[in-house]
Design a protein around this motif. Structure first.
Motif, short mmCIF file in Angstrom:
data_model
loop_
_atom_site.label_atom_id
_atom_site.label_comp_id
_atom_site.label_asym_id
_atom_site.label_seq_id
_atom_site.Cartn_x
_atom_site.Cartn_y
_atom_site.Cartn_z
N ILE A 161 9.06 14.86 -0.19
CA ILE A 161 8.32 15.95 0.47
C ILE A 161 7.42 16.67 -0.52
O ILE A 161 6.25 16.92 -0.24
CB ILE A 161 9.30 16.93 1.16
N LYS A 162 7.95 16.99 -1.69
CA LYS A 162 7.17 17.73 -2.69
C LYS A 162 5.97 16.92 -3.20
O LYS A 162 4.93 17.50 -3.50
CB LYS A 162 8.05 18.13 -3.88
N THR A 163 6.12 15.60 -3.30
CA THR A 163 5.04 14.78 -3.86
C THR A 163 4.12 14.17 -2.81
O THR A 163 3.03 13.74 -3.13
CB THR A 163 5.62 13.63 -4.72
N GLY A 164 4.58 14.10 -1.57
CA GLY A 164 3.78 13.50 -0.51
C GLY A 164 3.68 11.99 -0.61
O GLY A 164 2.77 11.38 -0.03
N THR A 165 4.63 11.36 -1.30
CA THR A 165 4.60 9.91 -1.43
C THR A 165 5.21 9.24 -0.20
O THR A 165 5.88 9.88 0.61
CB THR A 165 5.36 9.46 -2.70
N ASP A 166 4.98 7.94 -0.11
CA ASP A 166 5.52 7.17 1.02
C ASP A 166 7.03 7.01 0.92
O ASP A 166 7.71 6.93 1.93
CB ASP A 166 4.87 5.79 1.10
N LEU A 167 7.53 6.91 -0.30
CA LEU A 167 8.96 6.79 -0.49
C LEU A 167 9.37 7.36 -1.84
O LEU A 167 8.54 7.54 -2.73
CB LEU A 167 9.46 5.35 -0.34
N LYS A 189 18.41 20.61 -10.59
CA LYS A 189 18.43 20.12 -9.21
C LYS A 189 18.12 21.27 -8.24
O LYS A 189 17.43 21.09 -7.25
CB LYS A 189 19.78 19.48 -8.88
N LEU A 190 18.65 22.43 -8.57
CA LEU A 190 18.41 23.61 -7.73
C LEU A 190 16.99 24.13 -7.90
O LEU A 190 16.29 24.37 -6.90
CB LEU A 190 19.41 24.72 -8.08
N ARG A 191 16.53 24.31 -9.13
CA ARG A 191 15.24 24.95 -9.39
C ARG A 191 14.04 24.01 -9.23
O ARG A 191 13.05 24.37 -8.60
CB ARG A 191 15.22 25.55 -10.80
N LEU A 192 14.12 22.84 -9.84
CA LEU A 192 12.97 21.92 -9.80
C LEU A 192 12.84 21.21 -8.45
O LEU A 192 11.75 21.06 -7.93
CB LEU A 192 13.06 20.88 -10.91
N LEU A 193 13.97 20.75 -7.95
CA LEU A 193 13.93 20.00 -6.70
C LEU A 193 14.16 20.87 -5.47
O LEU A 193 13.80 20.49 -4.37
CB LEU A 193 14.96 18.87 -6.73
N GLY A 194 14.77 22.02 -5.66
CA GLY A 194 15.03 22.89 -4.53
C GLY A 194 16.18 22.43 -3.65
O GLY A 194 16.19 22.70 -2.45
N ILE A 195 17.15 21.74 -4.25
CA ILE A 195 18.32 21.30 -3.48
C ILE A 195 19.08 22.54 -3.02
O ILE A 195 19.25 23.49 -3.77
CB ILE A 195 19.24 20.42 -4.36
N ASP A 196 19.57 22.50 -1.81
CA ASP A 196 20.36 23.60 -1.26
C ASP A 196 21.66 23.71 -2.06
O ASP A 196 22.42 22.74 -2.16
CB ASP A 196 20.65 23.33 0.21
N GLU A 197 21.92 24.88 -2.59
CA GLU A 197 23.12 25.11 -3.40
C GLU A 197 24.41 24.79 -2.63
O GLU A 197 25.40 24.36 -3.22
CB GLU A 197 23.13 26.55 -3.90
N LYS A 198 24.38 24.95 -1.32
CA LYS A 198 25.55 24.65 -0.50
C LYS A 198 25.93 23.18 -0.59
O LYS A 198 27.11 22.83 -0.56
CB LYS A 198 25.30 25.03 0.97
N ILE A 199 24.93 22.31 -0.70
CA ILE A 199 25.20 20.87 -0.81
C ILE A 199 25.96 20.59 -2.10
O ILE A 199 26.99 19.90 -2.09
CB ILE A 199 23.89 20.06 -0.74
N ILE A 200 25.47 21.12 -3.19
CA ILE A 200 26.11 20.88 -4.49
C ILE A 200 27.48 21.54 -4.54
O ILE A 200 28.44 20.94 -5.03
CB ILE A 200 25.20 21.34 -5.64
N HIS A 210 3.55 7.94 -8.34
CA HIS A 210 3.03 9.31 -8.35
C HIS A 210 3.64 10.14 -9.47
O HIS A 210 2.93 10.71 -10.29
CB HIS A 210 3.31 9.96 -7.00
N SER A 211 4.97 10.25 -9.49
CA SER A 211 5.62 11.10 -10.49
C SER A 211 7.12 10.87 -10.49
O SER A 211 7.69 10.31 -9.56
CB SER A 211 5.34 12.57 -10.20
N GLY A 264 0.81 -1.22 0.00
CA GLY A 264 0.00 0.00 0.00
C GLY A 264 0.83 1.27 0.00
O GLY A 264 0.47 2.26 0.63
N LEU A 265 1.95 1.25 -0.72
CA LEU A 265 2.89 2.37 -0.74
C LEU A 265 2.85 3.12 -2.06
O LEU A 265 2.59 2.53 -3.11
CB LEU A 265 4.32 1.85 -0.50
N THR A 266 3.17 4.41 -1.99
CA THR A 266 3.30 5.22 -3.20
C THR A 266 4.75 5.64 -3.38
O THR A 266 5.50 5.77 -2.41
CB THR A 266 2.40 6.48 -3.12
N LEU A 267 5.13 5.89 -4.63
CA LEU A 267 6.51 6.14 -5.00
C LEU A 267 6.65 7.35 -5.91
O LEU A 267 5.81 7.57 -6.79
CB LEU A 267 7.06 4.90 -5.74
#
Length: 162
Positions: free
Chosen positions: A91-97, A60-71, A49-50, A20-23
């Motif tokens: 987090i953005k999709t609200g899926t289980d994993l 990665k920065l714009r679509l996913l919102g990854i912190d630029e400091k990480i990259i 889901h997507s 019963g999981l979403t991905l």
């Protein structure tokens, strides 16, 4: 080779359905191949889901919102970036994993990292798991092997941790 990938995706869809999981998926180096395999399976929409192909650093920065400091600190080909991609996707999709892939399939080395190096991350309600692999074939075969590894890694995590 594609049949093996789709057969693995079928097993993944069945496992997700049984639990019963979403991905959701954030792919970089695999270029949407994992999403392709999953969406080739009838009924995948009940659990999938997507997916986003965030191939460039900018995406990665714009679509996913990854912190630029990480990259900037670790590079796009890193455990930290893989973790951030999976976390923000879930987090953005609200899926289980969620699953993420980031790496360099060759033929040239990038970021002073080995050709064929790929990081996978699965983010789920119980935490995050990362896997590092080094594929040593040509770009075409590395891509398929990485997609297969991503699906297998998801099934392993689901069976063990969820």
């Amino acid at each position: 080779m594609e049949n093996d990938l789709i057969n693995s995706a079928e097993r993944l869809i069945l496992l997700l359905s049984e639990k019963g999981l979403t991905l959701s998926i954030a792919e970089s180096c695999t270029g949407g191949l994992i999403c392709h395999a999953i969406t080739s399976v009838p009924g995948a929409s009940k659990v999938f889901h997507s997916g986003i192909v965030s191939y460039s650093m900018d995406s990665k920065l714009r679509l996913l919102g990854i912190d630029e400091k990480i990259i900037n600190t670790y590079g796009t080909i890193s455990e930290e970036t893989a973790k951030a991609m999976a976390e923000t996707m879930r987090i953005k999709t609200g899926t289980d994993l969620s699953l993420s892939t980031t790496g360099n399939l060759g033929p040239e080395a990038l970021e002073e990292k080995d050709t064929g190096l790929v990081y996978f991350s699965v983010n789920h309600r119980n935490g995050v798991v990362v896997k590092k692999r080094l594929f040593q074939k040509d770009r075409y075969h590395n891509k398929y092997d990485a997609a297969m590894e991503g699906i297998d890694f998801l099934m392993e995590v689901i069976s063990k941790d969820i």
